[in-house]
Design an enzyme around this catalytic site. Structure first.
Site, PDB file in Angstrom:
ATOM      1  N   HIS A 116      37.543  36.543  35.742  1.00  4.66           N
ATOM      2  CA  HIS A 116      38.201  36.021  34.838  1.00  4.66           C
ATOM      3  C   HIS A 116      38.411  37.112  33.679  1.00  4.66           C
ATOM      4  O   HIS A 116      37.094  37.519  33.645  1.00  4.66           O
ATOM      5  CB  HIS A 116      37.956  34.670  34.526  1.00  4.66           C
ATOM      6  CG  HIS A 116      38.834  33.970  33.515  1.00  4.66           C
ATOM      7  ND1 HIS A 116      38.968  34.310  32.269  1.00  4.66           N
ATOM      8  CD2 HIS A 116      39.665  32.893  33.858  1.00  4.66           C
ATOM      9  CE1 HIS A 116      39.703  33.406  31.899  1.00  4.66           C
ATOM     10  NE2 HIS A 116      40.089  32.678  32.428  1.00  4.66           N
ATOM     11  N   ASP A 193      29.233  33.783  35.158  1.00  2.00           N
ATOM     12  CA  ASP A 193      30.200  32.876  34.481  1.00  2.00           C
ATOM     13  C   ASP A 193      30.335  31.656  35.195  1.00  2.00           C
ATOM     14  O   ASP A 193      30.705  31.437  36.646  1.00  2.00           O
ATOM     15  CB  ASP A 193      31.635  33.653  34.682  1.00  2.00           C
ATOM     16  CG  ASP A 193      32.989  32.707  34.239  1.00  2.00           C
ATOM     17  OD1 ASP A 193      32.670  31.605  34.107  1.00  2.00           O
ATOM     18  OD2 ASP A 193      33.911  33.550  34.005  1.00  2.00           O
ATOM     19  N   GLN A 196      33.717  27.572  36.476  1.00  2.00           N
ATOM     20  CA  GLN A 196      34.447  26.956  37.462  1.00  2.00           C
ATOM     21  C   GLN A 196      33.387  26.224  38.489  1.00  2.00           C
ATOM     22  O   GLN A 196      33.548  25.271  39.304  1.00  2.00           O
ATOM     23  CB  GLN A 196      35.109  27.905  38.470  1.00  2.00           C
ATOM     24  CG  GLN A 196      36.470  28.321  37.856  1.00  2.00           C
ATOM     25  CD  GLN A 196      37.553  27.123  37.447  1.00  2.00           C
ATOM     26  OE1 GLN A 196      37.388  26.135  38.086  1.00  2.00           O
ATOM     27  NE2 GLN A 196      38.604  27.516  36.340  1.00  2.00           N
ATOM     28  N   LYS A 219      36.083  21.805  30.950  1.00  2.00           N
ATOM     29  CA  LYS A 219      36.317  21.884  32.425  1.00  2.00           C
ATOM     30  C   LYS A 219      35.566  20.844  33.130  1.00  2.00           C
ATOM     31  O   LYS A 219      35.620  20.487  34.335  1.00  2.00           O
ATOM     32  CB  LYS A 219      36.144  23.235  32.951  1.00  2.00           C
ATOM     33  CG  LYS A 219      37.097  24.462  32.519  1.00  2.00           C
ATOM     34  CD  LYS A 219      37.193  25.688  33.307  1.00  2.00           C
ATOM     35  CE  LYS A 219      37.681  26.685  32.662  1.00  2.00           C
ATOM     36  NZ  LYS A 219      39.179  26.875  32.669  1.00  2.00           N
ATOM     37  N   CYS A 359      44.613  34.790  34.642  1.00  2.00           N
ATOM     38  CA  CYS A 359      43.772  35.520  33.939  1.00  2.00           C
ATOM     39  C   CYS A 359      42.661  36.241  34.878  1.00  2.00           C
ATOM     40  O   CYS A 359      41.718  36.266  34.679  1.00  2.00           O
ATOM     41  CB  CYS A 359      42.886  34.626  32.778  1.00  2.00           C
ATOM     42  SG  CYS A 359      43.880  33.887  31.655  1.00  2.00           S
TER      43      CYS A 359
HETATM   44  N1  PMP Z   1      35.942  32.000  33.632  1.00  2.00           N
HETATM   45  C1  PMP Z   1      36.631  31.492  34.436  1.00  2.00           C
HETATM   46  C2  PMP Z   1      35.967  31.597  36.062  1.00  2.00           C
HETATM   47  C3  PMP Z   1      37.524  30.405  34.243  1.00  2.00           C
HETATM   48  O1  PMP Z   1      38.240  29.704  35.164  1.00  2.00           O
HETATM   49  C4  PMP Z   1      37.858  30.136  32.834  1.00  2.00           C
HETATM   50  C5  PMP Z   1      38.655  29.259  32.563  1.00  2.00           C
HETATM   51  N2  PMP Z   1      40.153  29.521  32.910  1.00  2.00           N
HETATM   52  C6  PMP Z   1      37.207  31.209  31.889  1.00  2.00           C
HETATM   53  C7  PMP Z   1      36.117  31.741  32.148  1.00  2.00           C
HETATM   54  C8  PMP Z   1      37.281  30.750  30.488  1.00  2.00           C
HETATM   55  O2  PMP Z   1      37.074  29.333  29.991  1.00  2.00           O
HETATM   56  P1  PMP Z   1      37.442  29.005  28.209  1.00  2.00           P
HETATM   57  O3  PMP Z   1      38.992  29.457  28.177  1.00  2.00           O
HETATM   58  O4  PMP Z   1      37.009  27.712  28.443  1.00  2.00           O
HETATM   59  O5  PMP Z   1      36.456  30.026  27.684  1.00  2.00           O
END
Ligand code: PMP
Length: 404
Positions: A116, A193, A196, A219, A359
């Protein structure tokens, strides 16, 4: 009789939509909403500072939440749990604080192609500012990671490896423990990270041997604006603060400051104590159901949707053929139909999904697609919802004026 978990979620009970954007944010159960509201109604004061009873209560709630998080991810101590706003902030904290002090010209940072942007851009920044270079670990088209390739890519120059435990596009779990073992042999630190993975599986940061592990409350059914960065104490102890100001100091003079001990050194300014109350309630909620039960239910709906989608000509699901390797995430393209049109048709049918690059632009480019539509399931989604998704997708090409 199966328990109807949907009743725990006020928004799901409104029957407004088939909510399939759970990978972006989950829905909140009533207990989380109540816990956050209870903080403001009954315990509101600025925590960590005041000695009067309300402030002490607020501090207690905040520190109880920290202890609960430590237990939830099996951290060795509460000092290793830092509250942040979200995953993005946690990774930035590591990039600025650890990255800028430990990386130098000639060093290498290894990131996976499926990151991401939140686990890529901070490393691009750290590389730019230190002269280190970025290397990419590519995956198979099915999202698989080849550990022999990992062995080759991690060299004596590699100082940091940044990898997601589960991709937000492919849904497949990466062999983080094995990657960490290879990285540690070469002396590199590993940033995981967990955005998910935390909503879907039991996390044990010590068993993974992650040096840093970041995730977001929203999440995993908790509030927005509260997240966690886990870091090994030995590393956090050496790192300078990321943000500075109030709440993170021991003492201040005109010339300088002595910083607070862990974890407060990394929690500058007034903290989101109400958010931590909600996060604690979310963890209680998850553990009350259990990951086994959640995974069983989620897999059943994912299997149903995936097998339905496979039957539709011109529909291609990214990643593995197997539902077990999707963690509820099905990202797909429909031949000749733009993903934004796909999502508009689904939205017209009352189904909330997301289209775009999610993203993760380098991953989509690598897979040869500009954008895609993503349906992401949670344990509270039903087989009827999976069927509605499949039925709607099956009609898209015809509705857009192409043959079936
Ligand atoms: N990493 C991953 C794999 C994600 O799916 C997301 C959220 N879409 C993020 C990071 C970023 O999370 P946040 O917007 O809550 O900081």
């Amino acid at each position: 009789m199966e328990r109807d978990y949907r009743k725990d979620f006020p928004l799901l009970m409104q029957d407004r939509t088939v909510y399939l954007d759970n990978a972006a944010t989950a829905q909140r159960p009533q207990c989380v909403i109540d816990a956050e509201m209870d903080f403001y109604k009954n315990h509101n004061a600025n925590p960590l500072r005041g000695t009067y009873p309300l402030s002490v209560e607020a501090t207690d709630i905040y520190e109880q939440a920290r202890a609960r998080v430590a237990q939830f991810i099996h951290a060795a101590s509460t000092e290793e749990v830092i509250f942040t706003r979200n995953t993005t902030e946690g990774i930035n904290l590591v990039a600025y604080s650890y990255g800028l002090t430990n990386l130098k010209a000639g060093d290498e940072i290894l990131v996976s192609i499926m990151e991401h942007h939140s686990n890529l851009l901070p490393w691009q920044m750290a590389a730019r500012m230190t002269g280190a270079s970025l290397k990419f670990l590519e995956c198979g088209k099915d999202g698989s990671v080849d550990l022999d390739l990992v062995e080759k890519l991690i060299t004596d120059r590699t100082k940091l490896v940044a990898v997601t435990q589960i991709s937000n596009v492919l849904g497949r779990e990466n062999p983080v423990r094995e990657i960490a073992a290879i990285a540690h042999k070469k002396g590199a630190v590993v940033v995981v990270d967990g955005a998910q993975s935390t909503p879907h599986k039991k996390i044990d940061v010590q068993a993974l041997d992650a040096d840093f592990f970041a995730f977001s409350g929203h999440k995993l059914f908790g509030p927005m604006g509260i997240g966690v960065l886990y870091g090994k104490k030995a590393l956090l102890d050496q790192m300078p603060p990321f943000l500075s100001g109030g709440e993170m100091i021991d003492s201040v003079t005109r010339e300088g400051a002595k910083f607070a001990e862990l974890p407060h050194k990394f929690e500058a300014g007034t903290v989101n104590a109400a958010g931590t109350a909600g996060l604690l309630a979310a963890i209680d909620y998850i553990e009350g159901i259990g990951f086994d039960e959640m995974e069983r239910r989620e897999l059943a709906v994912t299997e149903r949707a995936l097998s339905g989608l496979k039957e539709i000509p011109h529909v291609h699901v990214l990643g593995s053929e197997r539902a077990e390797e999707h963690t509820g995430i099905l990202t797909f393209v429909v031949d000749q139909v733009h993903p934004h049109d796909v999502s508009e048709v689904l939205i017209a049918d009352g189904i909330s999904v997301r289209a775009g690059h999610h993203c993760a632009q380098p991953l989509l480019q690598y897979l040869g697609v500009n954008s895609a539509t993503r349906a992401s399931f949670m344990f509270y989604n039903t087989k009827e919802e999976a069927d509605r998704l499949v039925k709607s997708i099956a009609s898209i090409r015809e509705r857009m004026g192409y043959g079936r």
